[in-house]
Scaffold this active site. Structure first.
Site, mmCIF file in Angstrom:
data_model
loop_
_atom_site.group_PDB
_atom_site.id
_atom_site.type_symbol
_atom_site.label_atom_id
_atom_site.label_comp_id
_atom_site.label_asym_id
_atom_site.label_seq_id
_atom_site.Cartn_x
_atom_site.Cartn_y
_atom_site.Cartn_z
ATOM 1 N N TYR A 156 -1.601 -0.956 10.793
ATOM 2 C CA TYR A 156 -1.863 -1.491 9.364
ATOM 3 C C TYR A 156 -0.472 -1.358 8.561
ATOM 4 C CZ TYR A 156 -3.599 -1.767 4.686
ATOM 5 O OH TYR A 156 -3.611 -2.102 3.236
ATOM 6 N N SER A 177 0.976 -1.301 0.093
ATOM 7 C CA SER A 177 -0.109 0.185 0.046
ATOM 8 C C SER A 177 1.049 1.399 -0.055
ATOM 9 C CB SER A 177 -0.873 -0.202 1.187
ATOM 10 O OG SER A 177 -1.446 1.247 1.498
ATOM 11 N N ARG A 181 -5.551 12.631 -3.359
ATOM 12 C CA ARG A 181 -5.407 11.193 -3.511
ATOM 13 C C ARG A 181 -5.290 10.814 -5.028
ATOM 14 N NH1 ARG A 181 -4.438 12.397 0.900
ATOM 15 N NH2 ARG A 181 -5.179 11.448 3.008
ATOM 16 N N LYS A 192 2.351 -4.186 6.619
ATOM 17 C CA LYS A 192 2.548 -4.109 5.116
ATOM 18 C C LYS A 192 4.294 -4.013 5.323
ATOM 19 C CE LYS A 192 -1.426 -4.563 3.438
ATOM 20 N NZ LYS A 192 -1.684 -5.933 2.694
HETATM 21 P P1 NAD Z 1 -11.081 -6.731 1.060
HETATM 22 O O1 NAD Z 1 -11.084 -6.715 2.504
HETATM 23 O O2 NAD Z 1 -12.124 -6.554 0.324
HETATM 24 O O3 NAD Z 1 -10.332 -8.320 0.591
HETATM 25 C C1 NAD Z 1 -9.397 -8.842 1.693
HETATM 26 C C2 NAD Z 1 -9.874 -10.212 1.493
HETATM 27 O O4 NAD Z 1 -9.174 -11.223 2.342
HETATM 28 C C3 NAD Z 1 -11.343 -10.537 2.078
HETATM 29 O O5 NAD Z 1 -12.220 -11.573 0.990
HETATM 30 C C4 NAD Z 1 -11.386 -11.402 3.294
HETATM 31 O O6 NAD Z 1 -12.622 -12.187 3.791
HETATM 32 C C5 NAD Z 1 -10.100 -12.110 3.286
HETATM 33 N N1 NAD Z 1 -9.231 -12.236 4.237
HETATM 34 C C6 NAD Z 1 -8.856 -11.736 5.239
HETATM 35 N N2 NAD Z 1 -7.920 -12.128 6.310
HETATM 36 C C7 NAD Z 1 -7.956 -13.373 5.806
HETATM 37 C C8 NAD Z 1 -7.183 -14.582 6.314
HETATM 38 N N3 NAD Z 1 -6.784 -14.468 7.395
HETATM 39 N N4 NAD Z 1 -7.334 -15.769 5.775
HETATM 40 C C9 NAD Z 1 -8.042 -15.918 4.314
HETATM 41 N N5 NAD Z 1 -8.811 -14.957 3.973
HETATM 42 C C10 NAD Z 1 -8.559 -13.438 4.555
HETATM 43 O O7 NAD Z 1 -9.802 -5.618 0.795
HETATM 44 P P2 NAD Z 1 -9.159 -5.239 -0.717
HETATM 45 O O8 NAD Z 1 -9.648 -3.757 -0.800
HETATM 46 O O9 NAD Z 1 -9.588 -6.053 -1.622
HETATM 47 O O10 NAD Z 1 -7.590 -5.433 -0.524
HETATM 48 C C11 NAD Z 1 -6.742 -6.403 -0.665
HETATM 49 C C12 NAD Z 1 -5.501 -6.495 -0.269
HETATM 50 O O11 NAD Z 1 -4.925 -5.108 -0.820
HETATM 51 C C13 NAD Z 1 -5.430 -6.197 1.219
HETATM 52 O O12 NAD Z 1 -3.967 -6.666 1.501
HETATM 53 C C14 NAD Z 1 -5.186 -4.754 1.702
HETATM 54 O O13 NAD Z 1 -4.467 -4.399 2.795
HETATM 55 C C15 NAD Z 1 -4.456 -4.190 0.289
HETATM 56 N N6 NAD Z 1 -4.668 -2.916 -0.208
HETATM 57 C C16 NAD Z 1 -5.929 -2.379 -0.431
HETATM 58 C C17 NAD Z 1 -6.411 -0.989 -0.515
HETATM 59 C C18 NAD Z 1 -7.668 -0.256 -0.793
HETATM 60 O O14 NAD Z 1 -7.734 0.530 -0.410
HETATM 61 N N7 NAD Z 1 -8.582 -1.339 -0.895
HETATM 62 C C19 NAD Z 1 -5.261 -0.037 -0.608
HETATM 63 C C20 NAD Z 1 -3.821 -0.651 -0.348
HETATM 64 C C21 NAD Z 1 -3.630 -1.946 -0.121
HETATM 65 C C1 UD1 Z 2 -6.480 4.821 2.976
HETATM 66 C C2 UD1 Z 2 -5.926 4.044 4.034
HETATM 67 C C3 UD1 Z 2 -4.327 3.907 3.608
HETATM 68 C C4 UD1 Z 2 -4.494 3.301 2.403
HETATM 69 C C5 UD1 Z 2 -4.932 4.122 1.175
HETATM 70 C C6 UD1 Z 2 -5.012 3.685 -0.120
HETATM 71 C C7 UD1 Z 2 -7.089 5.108 6.042
HETATM 72 C C8 UD1 Z 2 -7.217 6.094 7.223
HETATM 73 N N1 UD1 Z 2 -6.064 5.076 5.340
HETATM 74 O O1 UD1 Z 2 -6.261 6.097 3.040
HETATM 75 O O2 UD1 Z 2 -4.013 3.276 4.767
HETATM 76 O O3 UD1 Z 2 -2.772 3.300 2.140
HETATM 77 O O4 UD1 Z 2 -6.426 4.191 1.766
HETATM 78 O O5 UD1 Z 2 -5.800 2.511 -0.141
HETATM 79 O O6 UD1 Z 2 -8.095 4.475 5.758
HETATM 80 N N2 UD1 Z 2 -12.286 11.595 3.473
HETATM 81 C C9 UD1 Z 2 -13.244 12.460 3.905
HETATM 82 N N3 UD1 Z 2 -14.637 11.921 4.338
HETATM 83 C C10 UD1 Z 2 -14.627 10.547 4.574
HETATM 84 C C11 UD1 Z 2 -13.511 9.784 3.998
HETATM 85 C C12 UD1 Z 2 -12.557 10.166 3.418
HETATM 86 O O7 UD1 Z 2 -13.105 13.456 3.755
HETATM 87 O O8 UD1 Z 2 -15.436 9.760 4.987
HETATM 88 C C13 UD1 Z 2 -11.135 11.916 2.783
HETATM 89 C C14 UD1 Z 2 -9.881 11.898 3.631
HETATM 90 O O9 UD1 Z 2 -9.423 12.718 4.489
HETATM 91 C C15 UD1 Z 2 -8.605 11.674 2.336
HETATM 92 C C16 UD1 Z 2 -9.470 11.330 1.260
HETATM 93 O O10 UD1 Z 2 -10.898 11.464 1.483
HETATM 94 O O11 UD1 Z 2 -8.418 13.018 1.954
HETATM 95 C C17 UD1 Z 2 -9.535 9.756 0.806
HETATM 96 O O12 UD1 Z 2 -9.719 8.890 1.992
HETATM 97 P P1 UD1 Z 2 -9.627 7.353 1.922
HETATM 98 O O13 UD1 Z 2 -10.441 7.019 1.116
HETATM 99 O O14 UD1 Z 2 -10.066 7.131 3.593
HETATM 100 O O15 UD1 Z 2 -8.101 6.999 1.775
HETATM 101 P P2 UD1 Z 2 -6.755 7.603 2.269
HETATM 102 O O16 UD1 Z 2 -7.024 8.432 3.457
HETATM 103 O O17 UD1 Z 2 -5.879 7.757 1.295
#
Ligand code: NAD
Ligand code: UD1
Length: 336
Positions: free
Chosen positions: A150, A126, A232, A154
């Site tokens: 978190y 991330s 962002r 990572k």
């Molecule tokens: P998500 O929660 O939708 O998907 C994660 C999946 O993993 C879920 O289906 C959950 O049930 C499963 N899971 C969690 N723990 C588990 C375990 N111990 N064993 C088996 N399954 C398990 O999240 P996502 O948004 O799809 O994110 C996927 C990956 O990308 C994560 O590692 C997250 O940290 C990373 N990531 C997400 C974002 C974001 O904003 N969505 C940003 C940066 C990184």
């Molecule tokens: C989130 C994660 C971060 C991850 C990133 C990329 C959090 C605190 N951080 O950050 O670890 O790396 O996603 O996936 O969850 N905002 C509002 N109102 C809301 C929600 C968000 O104003 O109800 C604003 C936030 O202040 C920010 C922007 O929207 O400026 C995006 O927020 P969000 O979607 O939570 O993502 P990140 O903060 O970038």
């Protein structure tokens, strides 16, 4: 013979979109998910869209015996590792859950892979590993830091992967640092389905638009940005999914890939509200409130390294993100 990919967390938001693309590209897919943050229905929809199904195993990545069984039952070529917990606020309250699921879970997975001699992995990192960056755009050589458990989880996993790569030349590892995933598959059949109140901006906006939530709270308008709200790099989830296929292919030529996945463009919270208003044809009520603890002003990537390393660039823009996210939300007002 077609390659077989183990997708951990394949029922989740990014995992389901990637599983769909893998199936469409002809890969055999084995999904391992404990459904702690997703529903099996997501994979039914994926199968419908692909016209073929992944194998689905309900189970936990921390279960070493189960993993050993999987690796011996199926001849897996590569792993795409999404499984983990991802809520920053929750990680501050329950840090041990995050080290357990994310760090111990990844360690257990890597041990089982090593045991089975499966040495190809693509890992979901991330942009949070850059902490509060000194400047933007962010490139891969920026200093790393963690501001919450978190993010720390990572970083720990990234270090494990790098050490492994140094120790054993057989490993091929891609570390993908995602910026802000948003949007949904263009069919509207799969998308992000957060449990309870959304933490992130896009699902929150979408739920305001569909009438599930009254108004958006904007966390501060006094940041040092164009309009004072946080900036962002929002990346369409299908572009992100394509990035995983590109990384898999690039691992044929590289042993260790560390790439940012984002568009290179920054949009403010107000930009996002306005773009979503256009997509849904409604005005979205919002209120400016206090900053959220730990939020940074600006985050967006420099995409040139990703282009060079994995030959990938995002193709979809802000309008696509909003249109597709809205279609998913409208067709599934209460999620799956
Ligand atoms: P998500 O929660 O939708 O998907 C994660 C999946 O993993 C879920 O289906 C959950 O049930 C499963 N899971 C969690 N723990 C588990 C375990 N111990 N064993 C088996 N399954 C398990 O999240 P996502 O948004 O799809 O994110 C996927 C990956 O990308 C994560 O590692 C997250 O940290 C990373 N990531 C997400 C974002 C974001 O904003 N969505 C940003 C940066 C990184
Ligand atoms: C989130 C994660 C971060 C991850 C990133 C990329 C959090 C605190 N951080 O950050 O670890 O790396 O996603 O996936 O969850 N905002 C509002 N109102 C809301 C929600 C968000 O104003 O109800 C604003 C936030 O202040 C920010 C922007 O929207 O400026 C995006 O927020 P969000 O979607 O939570 O993502 P990140 O903060 O970038």
């Amino acid at each position: 013979m077609m390659k077989k990919i183990l997708v951990t967390g394949g029922a989740g938001y990014i995992g389901s979109h990637t599983t769909l693309l893998l199936l469409q590209a002809g890969f055999d897919v084995l999904v391992l998910d404990n459904f702690c943050n997703s529903k099996p229905e997501a994979l039914n929809r994926v199968s419908r869209l692909a016209g073929r199904s992944p194998h689905i195993i309900e189970g936990d990545i921390r279960n070493y015996d189960l993993l050993n069984q999987l690796f011996s039952d199926y001849s897996i070529d590569s792993v795409i590792h999404f499984a983990g917990l991802k809520a920053v606020g929750e990680s501050v309250i329950k840090p041990l859950d995050y080290y357990d699921n994310n760090v111990l879970g990844s360690l257990t997975l890597l041990q089982a892979m090593a045991h089975a001699n499966v040495t190809n992995i693509v890992f979901s990192s991330s942009a949070t590993v850059y902490g509060d960056p000194q400047s933007v755009p962010i490139s891969e050589d920026f200093p790393l830091s963690a501001t919450n458990p978190y993010g720390a989880s990572k970083l720990h996993i990234e270090v494990m992967l790098q050490d492994l790569c140094r120790a054993d030349p057989n490993w091929r590892i891609a570390i993908l640092r995602y910026f802000n995933p948003a949007g949904a598959h263009e069919s509207g059949l799969i998308g992000e389905d957060p449990n309870g109140m959304p933490n992130n901006l896009m699902p929150f906006i979408a739920q305001v638009a569909v009438g599930n939530l009254k108004e958006l709270s904007i966390f501060g308008n006094d940041f040092d940005t164009r309009d004072g709200t946080g900036v962002r790099d929002y990346i369409h989830v299908m572009d992100l999914a394509e990035g995983h296929l590109a990384a898999l292919i690039a691992l044929d030529h590289h042993k260790l890939i560390t790439c940012n996945l984002g568009t290179g463009r920054g949009y403010s919270v107000l930009d996002m509200v306005r773009a979503f208003e256009v997509a849904c044809g409604k005005q979205l009520p919002y209120r400016i409130v206090e900053r959220r603890l730990g939020d940074i002003a600006e985050s967006y990537t420099d995409p040139t390294h990703a282009k060079a390393m994995i030959n990938w660039l995002p193709r979809r823009g802000l309008e696509d993100i909003c249109i597709d996210h809205w279609r998913w939300q409208q067709m599934n007002p209460n999620g799956y």
